[in-house]
Design an enzyme around this catalytic site. Structure first.
Site, PDB file in Angstrom:
ATOM      1  N   HIS A   1       6.170 -11.617  -0.843  1.00  0.00           N
ATOM      2  CA  HIS A   1       5.633 -10.264  -0.933  1.00  0.00           C
ATOM      3  C   HIS A   1       6.399  -9.302  -0.032  1.00  0.00           C
ATOM      4  O   HIS A   1       6.749  -8.197  -0.451  1.00  0.00           O
ATOM      5  CB  HIS A   1       4.143 -10.268  -0.560  1.00  0.00           C
ATOM      6  CG  HIS A   1       3.558  -8.905  -0.526  1.00  0.00           C
ATOM      7  ND1 HIS A   1       3.402  -8.139  -1.665  1.00  0.00           N
ATOM      8  CD2 HIS A   1       3.109  -8.143   0.509  1.00  0.00           C
ATOM      9  CE1 HIS A   1       2.872  -6.966  -1.329  1.00  0.00           C
ATOM     10  NE2 HIS A   1       2.684  -6.944  -0.022  1.00  0.00           N
TER      11      HIS A   1
ATOM     12  N   TRP B   1       0.819  -1.200   0.000  1.00  0.00           N
ATOM     13  CA  TRP B   1       0.000   0.000   0.000  1.00  0.00           C
ATOM     14  C   TRP B   1       0.859   1.260   0.000  1.00  0.00           C
ATOM     15  O   TRP B   1       0.415   2.322  -0.451  1.00  0.00           O
ATOM     16  CB  TRP B   1      -0.953   0.004   1.201  1.00  0.00           C
ATOM     17  CG  TRP B   1      -2.199  -0.781   0.942  1.00  0.00           C
ATOM     18  CD1 TRP B   1      -2.448  -2.078   1.282  1.00  0.00           C
ATOM     19  CD2 TRP B   1      -3.375  -0.327   0.264  1.00  0.00           C
ATOM     20  NE1 TRP B   1      -3.697  -2.461   0.855  1.00  0.00           N
ATOM     21  CE2 TRP B   1      -4.299  -1.404   0.237  1.00  0.00           C
ATOM     22  CE3 TRP B   1      -3.743   0.886  -0.322  1.00  0.00           C
ATOM     23  CZ2 TRP B   1      -5.555  -1.300  -0.368  1.00  0.00           C
ATOM     24  CZ3 TRP B   1      -4.995   0.982  -0.908  1.00  0.00           C
ATOM     25  CH2 TRP B   1      -5.885  -0.088  -0.928  1.00  0.00           C
TER      26      TRP B   1
ATOM     27  N   TRP C   1     -10.856 -11.498   0.854  1.00  0.00           N
ATOM     28  CA  TRP C   1      -9.842 -10.949   1.759  1.00  0.00           C
ATOM     29  C   TRP C   1     -10.340  -9.668   2.427  1.00  0.00           C
ATOM     30  O   TRP C   1     -10.137  -9.443   3.618  1.00  0.00           O
ATOM     31  CB  TRP C   1      -8.544 -10.702   1.016  1.00  0.00           C
ATOM     32  CG  TRP C   1      -7.550  -9.877   1.774  1.00  0.00           C
ATOM     33  CD1 TRP C   1      -7.028  -8.683   1.409  1.00  0.00           C
ATOM     34  CD2 TRP C   1      -6.970 -10.178   3.052  1.00  0.00           C
ATOM     35  NE1 TRP C   1      -6.166  -8.205   2.366  1.00  0.00           N
ATOM     36  CE2 TRP C   1      -6.106  -9.109   3.383  1.00  0.00           C
ATOM     37  CE3 TRP C   1      -7.098 -11.243   3.933  1.00  0.00           C
ATOM     38  CZ2 TRP C   1      -5.394  -9.080   4.564  1.00  0.00           C
ATOM     39  CZ3 TRP C   1      -6.379 -11.207   5.122  1.00  0.00           C
ATOM     40  CH2 TRP C   1      -5.529 -10.139   5.426  1.00  0.00           C
TER      41      TRP C   1
END
Length: 605
Positions: free
Chosen positions: A370, A190, A258
């Site tokens: 990630h 983000w 999610w």
């Protein structure tokens, strides 16, 4: 100048790496979403301790709510929760943003070149603990803020305050508060959605830009498929391992699941999310450190709400995307092999092709998940240092307006009109962004025959060099517009042009009269490109074309003069504006010409 003398031994770093997280690596292989930036959990055993996130002082803290002058309720995580965190011994700094304290790490020489590290969800500046010392010891001033609602920053308790635009504004305010310029910006998760948006809108502050597993989504109006959740706790939801094992592999459905899970599961543990999306095994203490900011669910509004912020994303990022398409300062995209969403080869290549500053840089794919900083933090820091040392920023890029670097295509249908030859100009502005596959599939002979035209002349793809279009309808459609489908590519009728002087052909350096009643606006600080004819008349570039050169970029234009076959007595020059510049049509007519590469220019009255 920064002292760039540190040269850590990569072999020594590799020898200290922990065993791989096999489950995490497997789970990463099936997490494929458009914004697959924040997923998953597993339970961990609490470790009794006299300090830190598992201490009695942390767990027994009163959930006291405070209120800003604007009426925003928030909580402050007890300092005891942050005692004895492994690898994180940085002094705390705070900036007041809208009445909330935003925490940040600030280490290294105060006069060093700035490296700004932005994190995502549900991590905090702890994610960068392996990178910060290496960069600081090399002479950089390293700044790593915690998003409002995360880490040591204040935590608004209302989930609805955590909106995408609000966090973009807070991050911009933080940069302004610290008066940061010439920023080497590193963004992730983000943090990339905020950071890439900010890089496009504050590009004059960005010296270099690095993305690690990130992107900037753009969704057509009304096409966002996701639904805002209820945020009601659901005790029936199982642990994260069960959730991800049963989650849909469909991109849209899986991400919606999610969103719903993160917002409603009673135990959303940040450390477990990081662990599942990490290749190498974290220690129990490190997992607890990621959980430290959130001693109870009352502190978790941000990490519960972040996935839902995707619901409100449509076209608000388009101007930043267009500006980054002209970003000529150094750019690098690094990816984790096991992040098949934001770290996918497709996403990495999209950004490398889009940002001209990517040329010649070492865009790597690491054996990482990630949370790439957790898996290969030291190697990533060394790779970043090499990038900083071996690249040189050029002039700052002035952030673009709504037209700047706007991609479009046109087709000119020419017709005999008595002794004159005119052409209808059909184009994609206001309709679409001229998808390359649809453009390449056009059969111009068939199009000319279908509409009884003398010829169908391709004009694109093109990119506006101007910042704004004032008082016209070049980009924005109107209810009275006429539309046609050329192959699978929809266009609308924009205007017409007189091609009599060029015998119906689109001939270089021959002006044509275009019916137009608008004004082009170029911002102060914008680089412009001008042709001067043999009579001293100046034509300023309004758009550049890839009709003759598929790889032409905005940044190539300043050296365009060496490539043009100018008529005798003509000159080309590039300059940076000291003041805004407006170029208007006269009495509804603009005199427009093209160079031999197809770039278009308008006469400056």
């Amino acid at each position: 100048m920064a002292n760039h003398s540190l040269s850590p031994d990569i072999k020594e770093i590799n020898s200290k790496r922990r065993w791989p997280n096999i489950i995490g690596a497997f789970m990463l292989g099936v997490l494929i979403t458009a914004c697959n930036s924040d997923n998953s959990e597993e339970t961990t055993e609490e470790i009794p301790d006299s300090s830190g996130p598992n201490s009695e002082a942390c767990k027994s803290a009163e959930n006291t709510t405070q209120v800003t002058d604007a009426g925003v309720e928030y909580m402050v995580t007890p300092e005891a929760c942050f005692d004895s965190l492994p690898g994180y011994e940085f002094a705390a700094n705070y900036a007041e943003i809208d009445g909330l304290s935003m925490h940040y790490v600030d280490v290294g020489p105060v006069d060093g070149d700035v490296v700004l590290l932005l994190h995502g969800q549900p991590s905090w500046s702890y994610l960068y603990r392996k990178m910060i010392p290496i960069l600081a010891e090399a002479g950089y001033r390293v700044i790593a803020p915690d998003n409002i609602g995360m880490g040591k920053s204040d935590k608004p308790v209302d989930v609805t305050i955590h909106q995408f635009e609000q966090h973009v504004a807070w991050t911009k305010a933080f940069i302004d508060k610290l008066q940061l310029t010439n920023i080497n910006l590193f963004v992730h998760d983000w943090g990339s959605l905020f950071g890439l948006r900010i890089a496009g809108e504050m590009s004059h502050h960005i010296a270099r830009l690095v993305v690690a597993n990130g992107t900037l989504p753009i969704i057509p109006p009304g096409k966002n498929p996701h639904i805002y959740p209820s945020f009601e706790l659901d005790e029936s939801l199982g642990d994260a391992a069960t959730f991800f094992a049963s989650r849909s592999s469909d991109q849209v459905e899986g991400f919606q699941q999610w969103i719903d899970y993160a917002s409603s599961v009673p135990e959303l543990l940040a450390g477990d999310v990081v662990q599942v999306l990490t290749v190498y095994q974290l220690t129990d203490e490190e997992i607890s450190a990621y959980n430290a900011p959130y001693p109870s669910i009352d502190y978790k509004a941000a990490i519960r709400a972040f996935p839902a912020m995707f619901v409100d994303i449509e076209m608000q990022n388009i101007i930043a995307w267009q500006t980054l398409g002209a970003f000529h300062n150094p750019f690098m995209f690094n990816a984790g092999e096991f992040d098949r969403g934001l770290g996918s080869e497709e996403n990495q290549q999209k950004w490398i092709e889009h940002v001209p500053g990517s040329d010649g840089n070492d865009h790597r794919r690491f054996l990482a998940g990630h949370f790439i900083q957790e898996d290969v933090g030291e190697e990533l820091a060394i790779h970043l240092l090499n990038f900083l040392r071996t690249t040189t920023p050029e002039e700052p890029l002035r952030a673009g307006g709504p037209s700047f670097n706007f991609r479009y295509c046109e087709i000119l249908l020419s017709y005999q009109d008595g002794s004159s030859i005119t052409a209808e100009i059909w184009g994609t502005p206001g309709v679409n962004y001229c998808p390359q596959a649809q453009w390449e599939a056009l059969d111009l002979s068939d199009i000319a025959a279908e509409y009884d035209a003398l010829s169908a002349i391709p004009n694109g793809p093109r990119f506006f060099v101007v910042d704004e279009n004032l008082g016209g309808d070049i980009i924005l459609p109107s209810p009275d517009d006429e539309y046609r489908l050329f192959g699978e590519l929809e266009m609308r009728l924009l205007t017409s042009v007189d091609l009599t002087d060029s015998q119906g052909e689109d001939v270089a350096y021959v002006p044509g009269k275009v019916l137009r009643d608008n004004t082009w606006l170029f911002y102060e600080g914008r680089r412009v490109y001008e042709l001067t004819d043999i009579n001293g008349q100046v034509y300023i570039m309004q758009s550049f074309s890839r009709l003759e050169d598929d790889n032409l970029q905005m940044d190539d234009l300043k050296n365009l003069g060496a490539r043009l076959n100018l008529p005798e007595g003509w000159t080309f020059r590039s300059r940076i504006l000291n003041d805004p510049l407006q170029v208007s049509a006269m009495d509804g007519i603009a005199m427009v010409l093209k160079d031999d590469l197809g770039n278009s220019y308008q006469l400056v009255p």
